[in-house]
Design a protein around this motif. Structure first.
Motif, PDB file in Angstrom:
ATOM      1  N   GLU A   1      59.123  31.902 -29.036  1.00  0.00           N
ATOM      2  CA  GLU A   1      58.472  31.479 -30.266  1.00  0.00           C
ATOM      3  C   GLU A   1      59.385  30.555 -31.069  1.00  0.00           C
ATOM      4  O   GLU A   1      58.944  29.566 -31.645  1.00  0.00           O
ATOM      5  N   LEU A   2      60.685  30.896 -31.088  1.00  0.00           N
ATOM      6  CA  LEU A   2      61.642  30.035 -31.782  1.00  0.00           C
ATOM      7  C   LEU A   2      61.721  28.669 -31.118  1.00  0.00           C
ATOM      8  O   LEU A   2      61.740  27.633 -31.806  1.00  0.00           O
ATOM      9  N   ASP A   3      61.751  28.642 -29.780  1.00  0.00           N
ATOM     10  CA  ASP A   3      61.772  27.371 -29.055  1.00  0.00           C
ATOM     11  C   ASP A   3      60.534  26.544 -29.366  1.00  0.00           C
ATOM     12  O   ASP A   3      60.614  25.322 -29.536  1.00  0.00           O
ATOM     13  N   ARG A   4      59.381  27.218 -29.437  1.00  0.00           N
ATOM     14  CA  ARG A   4      58.139  26.509 -29.736  1.00  0.00           C
ATOM     15  C   ARG A   4      58.205  25.859 -31.115  1.00  0.00           C
ATOM     16  O   ARG A   4      57.835  24.686 -31.286  1.00  0.00           O
ATOM     17  N   LYS A   5      58.701  26.609 -32.097  1.00  0.00           N
ATOM     18  CA  LYS A   5      58.800  26.071 -33.451  1.00  0.00           C
ATOM     19  C   LYS A   5      59.810  24.925 -33.522  1.00  0.00           C
ATOM     20  O   LYS A   5      59.574  23.924 -34.204  1.00  0.00           O
ATOM     21  N   VAL A   6      60.926  25.080 -32.811  1.00  0.00           N
ATOM     22  CA  VAL A   6      61.927  24.015 -32.786  1.00  0.00           C
ATOM     23  C   VAL A   6      61.347  22.757 -32.141  1.00  0.00           C
ATOM     24  O   VAL A   6      61.543  21.638 -32.634  1.00  0.00           O
TER      25      VAL A   6
ATOM     26  N   THR B   1      60.925  19.235 -33.872  1.00  0.00           N
ATOM     27  CA  THR B   1      61.565  18.076 -33.257  1.00  0.00           C
ATOM     28  C   THR B   1      60.554  16.955 -33.043  1.00  0.00           C
ATOM     29  O   THR B   1      60.855  15.771 -33.259  1.00  0.00           O
ATOM     30  N   LYS B   2      59.346  17.331 -32.627  1.00  0.00           N
ATOM     31  CA  LYS B   2      58.284  16.340 -32.427  1.00  0.00           C
ATOM     32  C   LYS B   2      57.948  15.635 -33.741  1.00  0.00           C
ATOM     33  O   LYS B   2      57.779  14.417 -33.778  1.00  0.00           O
ATOM     34  N   VAL B   3      57.857  16.420 -34.822  1.00  0.00           N
ATOM     35  CA  VAL B   3      57.565  15.836 -36.132  1.00  0.00           C
ATOM     36  C   VAL B   3      58.672  14.878 -36.546  1.00  0.00           C
ATOM     37  O   VAL B   3      58.412  13.778 -37.058  1.00  0.00           O
ATOM     38  N   ILE B   4      59.925  15.297 -36.332  1.00  0.00           N
ATOM     39  CA  ILE B   4      61.067  14.448 -36.692  1.00  0.00           C
ATOM     40  C   ILE B   4      61.037  13.145 -35.903  1.00  0.00           C
ATOM     41  O   ILE B   4      61.260  12.060 -36.453  1.00  0.00           O
ATOM     42  N   LYS B   5      60.738  13.228 -34.600  1.00  0.00           N
ATOM     43  CA  LYS B   5      60.680  12.029 -33.768  1.00  0.00           C
ATOM     44  C   LYS B   5      59.561  11.093 -34.233  1.00  0.00           C
ATOM     45  O   LYS B   5      59.727   9.868 -34.268  1.00  0.00           O
TER      46      LYS B   5
ATOM     47  N   THR C   1      58.299  10.911 -37.256  1.00  0.00           N
ATOM     48  CA  THR C   1      58.700  10.338 -38.535  1.00  0.00           C
ATOM     49  C   THR C   1      59.720   9.224 -38.328  1.00  0.00           C
ATOM     50  O   THR C   1      59.626   8.148 -38.928  1.00  0.00           O
ATOM     51  N   ARG C   2      60.688   9.487 -37.452  1.00  0.00           N
ATOM     52  CA  ARG C   2      61.704   8.484 -37.148  1.00  0.00           C
ATOM     53  C   ARG C   2      61.065   7.225 -36.576  1.00  0.00           C
ATOM     54  O   ARG C   2      61.408   6.100 -36.970  1.00  0.00           O
ATOM     55  N   SER C   3      60.115   7.420 -35.666  1.00  0.00           N
ATOM     56  CA  SER C   3      59.453   6.284 -35.046  1.00  0.00           C
ATOM     57  C   SER C   3      58.698   5.458 -36.082  1.00  0.00           C
ATOM     58  O   SER C   3      58.726   4.218 -36.055  1.00  0.00           O
ATOM     59  N   GLN C   4      58.035   6.129 -37.019  1.00  0.00           N
ATOM     60  CA  GLN C   4      57.293   5.418 -38.062  1.00  0.00           C
ATOM     61  C   GLN C   4      58.236   4.626 -38.966  1.00  0.00           C
ATOM     62  O   GLN C   4      57.942   3.485 -39.347  1.00  0.00           O
TER      63      GLN C   4
END
Length: 355
Positions: free
Chosen positions: A145-150, A154-158, A160-163
């Motif tokens: 569950e922790l891995d899923r949340k991480v 991480t996907k959100v951060i990527k 945002t970074r891409s935008q």
């Protein structure tokens, strides 16, 4: 059999399918019987009588939620089984508990060093086995569950970074009479070209995000030069060429970020030419970083096939011929061959991101 009995069977099977799956690996049938007898009411059970079969069953879908593993087995012992499974991306996450009569401290330490989560000595205590299995399944579930949340974060951060990166690239394009779609198209062209040339997924993803910053240095070029409707004179052209070095300075040197390193390289080298006649450093052939060589083709192709206030769009065939003609002088000839084969996919991108 009446309807109530059938319903009970269905509910029992459904409950069994929902229960965690335990793989028991032991070469002694009596040991398997003891462990299976302790656990069968609450868990699905899969058994193996030797190490080779244990590895095979651990890789079978669905993979086990936990493995109870004997150490002293013929041919392949438990240590080797554990080491093999922990080296496999599909099975490395499965918690392994060693169940063995080897009770020396060094045996336990070795097992834990190989990646096991616990060690139970034989003869086993049923309450102890039940409790250890329960605890490690709960810990494993928490870790997943922790891995899923991480991964989600991480996907959100990527994203945002891409935008942010795309908007930084667009800032330069607005100053240069380009459209925001240019940086999107050419970055996707670059990603496709890198993949077709055999580069790994990580490299292609980095290039997708770095390519939009190729012309960020144009922010530092005076408008009277950047937007001049006529040809630039020699002095103006020297100033225009400085955008590669300005871009590199904006993106910085010595960053620990792989993305920023690649973005800086792209900004600095995408106007270098295969024959050494490019700028700013006159690099030759494979002395030009591969990301610069890829972006050079993607950028020129989109520039040629896009309409701008100062020119009409070229026909695709004419643009492809121009790039082919420049193979070995402007462009990496091997990449040009890959590019030509890739044109149908590039046109799909162009149609998806029109100005």
């Amino acid at each position: 059999m009446n309807g109530l009995s059938i319903l009970r069977i269905i509910l029992t099977k459904r409950k069994q399918q929902e229960n965690p799956l335990i793989l028991i690996v032991d070469d002694v049938p009596e040991n398997i019987d003891v462990l299976a007898g302790v656990l069968k009411n609450n868990y699905q059970i899969r058994v193996a009588r030797n190490g080779r079969t244990g590895i095979k069953l651990a890789r079978m879908q669905p993979v086990p939620d936990l493995i109870l593993l004997d150490i002293m087995m013929p041919e392949i012992d438990g240590y080797e089984v554990c080491e093999t499974l922990k080296a496999d991306l599909e099975t490395k996450h499965i918690p392994i508990i060693f169940v063995s009569a080897k009770i020396a401290v060094e045996d336990e330490i070795r097992g834990l060093e190989l990646g096991a989560v616990d060690y139970i000595t034989k003869p086993v205590s049923p309450p102890l086995v039940t409790q250890r299995v329960k605890v490690h399944l709960a810990l494993s579930q928490q870790n997943r569950e922790l891995d899923r949340k991480v991964n989600e974060q991480t996907k959100v951060i990527k994203q945002t970074r891409s935008q942010i990166i795309q908007r930084l690239g667009r800032a330069a394009e607005y100053k240069d009479n380009e459209t925001g779609m240019h940086v999107i198209r050419m970055s996707r062209y670059s990603q496709l070209l890198a993949a077709a040339a055999g580069h790994c997924e990580e490299f292609c993803e980095l290039l997708l995000n770095a390519a939009p910053m190729h012309d960020v240095g144009k922010i530092g070029i005076p408008d009277h030069i950047l937007k001049k409707p006529a040809a630039l004179d020699a002095d103006e052209w020297l100033i225009m060429k400085e955008h590669t070095q300005i871009g590199a300075e904006i993106l910085g040197d010595g960053s620990s970020s792989s993305l920023m390193k690649m973005a800086r390289s792209v900004a600095l080298t995408h106007h270098e030419k295969w024959d050494g006649s490019g700028y700013p450093n006159g690099l030759v052939g494979e002395g030009i970083p591969i990301e610069g060589r890829i972006v050079a083709i993607a950028d020129v192709f989109d520039a040629l096939t896009s309409e701008r206030p100062y020119k009409k769009a070229w026909k695709v065939d004419d643009a492809v011929q121009e790039i082919e003609k420049s193979a070995g002088s402007h462009f990496d000839p091997k990449l040009v061959a890959v590019f030509v084969a890739l044109v149908p996919q590039l046109l799909e991108v162009r149609d998806s991101f029109k100005d």
